[in-house]
Design an enzyme around this catalytic site. Sequence first.
Site, PDB file in Angstrom:
ATOM      1  N   ASP A   1       0.868  -1.172   0.000  1.00  9.92           N
ATOM      2  CA  ASP A   1       0.000   0.000   0.000  1.00  9.92           C
ATOM      3  C   ASP A   1       0.905   1.223   0.000  1.00  9.92           C
ATOM      4  O   ASP A   1       1.861   1.305   0.782  1.00  9.92           O
ATOM      5  CB  ASP A   1      -0.869  -0.010   1.272  1.00  9.92           C
ATOM      6  CG  ASP A   1      -2.286   0.447   0.993  1.00  9.92           C
ATOM      7  OD1 ASP A   1      -2.442   1.548   0.457  1.00  9.92           O
ATOM      8  OD2 ASP A   1      -3.224  -0.298   1.325  1.00  9.92           O
TER       9      ASP A   1
ATOM     10  N   ASP B   1      -3.117   4.679  -2.358  1.00 11.26           N
ATOM     11  CA  ASP B   1      -4.206   5.226  -1.561  1.00 11.26           C
ATOM     12  C   ASP B   1      -4.659   6.594  -2.102  1.00 11.26           C
ATOM     13  O   ASP B   1      -3.816   7.473  -2.329  1.00 11.26           O
ATOM     14  CB  ASP B   1      -3.683   5.391  -0.121  1.00 11.26           C
ATOM     15  CG  ASP B   1      -4.781   5.647   0.888  1.00 11.26           C
ATOM     16  OD1 ASP B   1      -5.578   4.736   1.127  1.00 11.26           O
ATOM     17  OD2 ASP B   1      -4.833   6.772   1.431  1.00 11.26           O
TER      18      ASP B   1
ATOM     19  N   GLU C   1      -6.352   3.950  -6.019  1.00 11.49           N
ATOM     20  CA  GLU C   1      -7.662   4.124  -5.396  1.00 11.49           C
ATOM     21  C   GLU C   1      -8.170   5.510  -5.790  1.00 11.49           C
ATOM     22  O   GLU C   1      -7.542   6.516  -5.457  1.00 11.49           O
ATOM     23  CB  GLU C   1      -7.552   4.002  -3.874  1.00 11.49           C
ATOM     24  CG  GLU C   1      -8.922   3.953  -3.209  1.00 11.49           C
ATOM     25  CD  GLU C   1      -8.904   4.377  -1.745  1.00 11.49           C
ATOM     26  OE1 GLU C   1      -9.815   3.984  -1.024  1.00 11.49           O
ATOM     27  OE2 GLU C   1      -7.990   5.127  -1.333  1.00 11.49           O
TER      28      GLU C   1
ATOM     29  N   HIS D   1     -11.067  -3.232   3.097  1.00 10.30           N
ATOM     30  CA  HIS D   1     -11.040  -2.894   4.524  1.00 10.30           C
ATOM     31  C   HIS D   1     -11.898  -1.674   4.867  1.00 10.30           C
ATOM     32  O   HIS D   1     -12.014  -1.337   6.038  1.00 10.30           O
ATOM     33  CB  HIS D   1      -9.591  -2.653   4.945  1.00 10.30           C
ATOM     34  CG  HIS D   1      -8.999  -1.471   4.234  1.00 10.30           C
ATOM     35  ND1 HIS D   1      -8.737  -1.480   2.877  1.00 10.30           N
ATOM     36  CD2 HIS D   1      -8.673  -0.235   4.670  1.00 10.30           C
ATOM     37  CE1 HIS D   1      -8.262  -0.307   2.523  1.00 10.30           C
ATOM     38  NE2 HIS D   1      -8.208   0.478   3.583  1.00 10.30           N
ATOM     39  N   ASP D   2     -12.447  -1.007   3.858  1.00 11.97           N
ATOM     40  CA  ASP D   2     -13.293   0.167   4.107  1.00 11.97           C
ATOM     41  C   ASP D   2     -14.776  -0.138   3.906  1.00 11.97           C
ATOM     42  O   ASP D   2     -15.620   0.720   4.151  1.00 11.97           O
ATOM     43  CB  ASP D   2     -12.925   1.300   3.129  1.00 11.97           C
ATOM     44  CG  ASP D   2     -11.531   1.839   3.348  1.00 11.97           C
ATOM     45  OD1 ASP D   2     -11.056   1.821   4.499  1.00 11.97           O
ATOM     46  OD2 ASP D   2     -10.913   2.285   2.358  1.00 11.97           O
TER      47      ASP D   2
END
Length: 530
Positions: free
Chosen positions: A97, A185, A236, A309-310
Amino acid sequence: MTEWWKKSTVYQIYPRSFMDSDGDGIGDIRGIIQKLDYLHELGVDILWLSPVYDSPNDDNGYDIRDYYQIMKEFGTMADFDELLAEIHARGMKLVMDLVVNHTSDEHEWFKNHPDFYIWRDEPTNWRSFFSGSVWEYQKERGQYFLHLFSKKQPDLNWDNPELRETVYEMMRWWLDKGVDGFRMDVINMISKVPDMHDAPGGDGSHQFLNGPNVHTYLKEMNKKVLSKYDIVTVGETPGTTPKEARDYTAAKNQELNMIFTFEHMGLDQASGEKWDLKPLRLTDLKENMEKWQHGLHDEGWNSLYWNNHDQPRIVSRFGEDTDWRVESAKMLATCLHFMQGTPYIYQGEELGMTNVRFDSIDDYKDIETLNMYKEKREAGVPHEDIMVKIHAKGRDNARTPMQWSAEPNGGFTTGTPWLKANPNYTEINALQHNDPDSVYQYYKKLIGFRKELEIITYGDFELLYREDGDVFAYTRTWNGEKLTVYCNFSENTKSVARPEGEVLIGNYALHLGEGDVLLKPYEAIVYYQQ
Ligand code: NOJ
């Protein structure tokens, strides 16, 4: 370089919740190493790790204090090197990430390189993703700094060339170590308009999503770093249209390989606020997925996901997590995994893990949830009403410990887990993964088909039964071959035309015979004609 990632399946690990090897209640790198055979057996090609860098954990590692250190709770750099070697030894790849829209306010840059951040004399009215203003006043400097997320996550100033070079150097360091790519991210937020100003409703997104220089900076990053390595990149990018997605991902543009889009994750939301719930209309989902399948068919590339994870757990969200949990988990997987793009599986999805419902706010740990709860309580919203939102959409739904066994805490830890386990670990856990009827074995087959059948990678997509509110059906065609995918998103029995070809996979005992196919509740069935 070959586009190997077009045939890959990615598995996302949220290290904090995956496997704890030392009993401190926090997942760690040695825990991941212990489970590599489980992942390899599933057949996934790429592992994406949510951040493992040193962090004060205001946002569980998405607030990085030192890009060159491993978070103490997760282990050491030696553990990391071993993990990378063990992943490669199994023929898998590792994606890190990359969180470079912001750092932690505890990063030494924040003290020693204030010009790496964004400062203004006057705040705008923008609201942070984590509630409250995006501006925080710093007394010593007499100015406000920008933080789109928590106030411990100041945004970096990408207009500063020195910052960009410093980030590129760090990326090279990890790539030289042998990591196989980056998940970036909120990478479409790195360029803000120069004259940030008040926005209606405090929604400043038009001034920072896909901003004026984002493509220039990504092209520069590609030229100076990414293009030098045989890697995969996924950005993302909330609030992105197919046109913008093509700009980011078309090969000729030399930016990213693929992006995560968000439109399908917003279809059960009534307004711009994620907590504003509304039921999903299947026709909206179909129309949206069709738009993306067509939009990136010839140019660019899709990533396919239901979970991360969100996001809440998909079986509790677009499926049915009590009577039809196993059926609907398999159905949802079928629906996604026959589309064009690179599929992402989030830890526990392959077990059909569900949302959790804690009654007390004290059992929740996520900063987004806690800030929202506080703000709404202060505005007089009753506790119960807020909990309904948290149960449906809270990010901790995805973050409860991975359910390995029926042992206490699902076998995740011998200690006290940092976030309570979902009590249903006694029934839903990875001990079932060898059962031929398990969700895991079903995923394994889907992953295998993508490697065997080129049509899944390249075929044209066509939506069927467009108006039907229960059935998501489509075909893929390529080179004289055809796949027909039927997915029943309801408990109703549905009749659909029997396609030519053989049944490739389904989540019920297979239909033989003639005449229309009667789809049972949450049934998925795929026909393949060669
Ligand atoms: C997106 C990440 O996926 C999320 O977990 C995080 O809170 C924000 N970006 C801020 O880094």
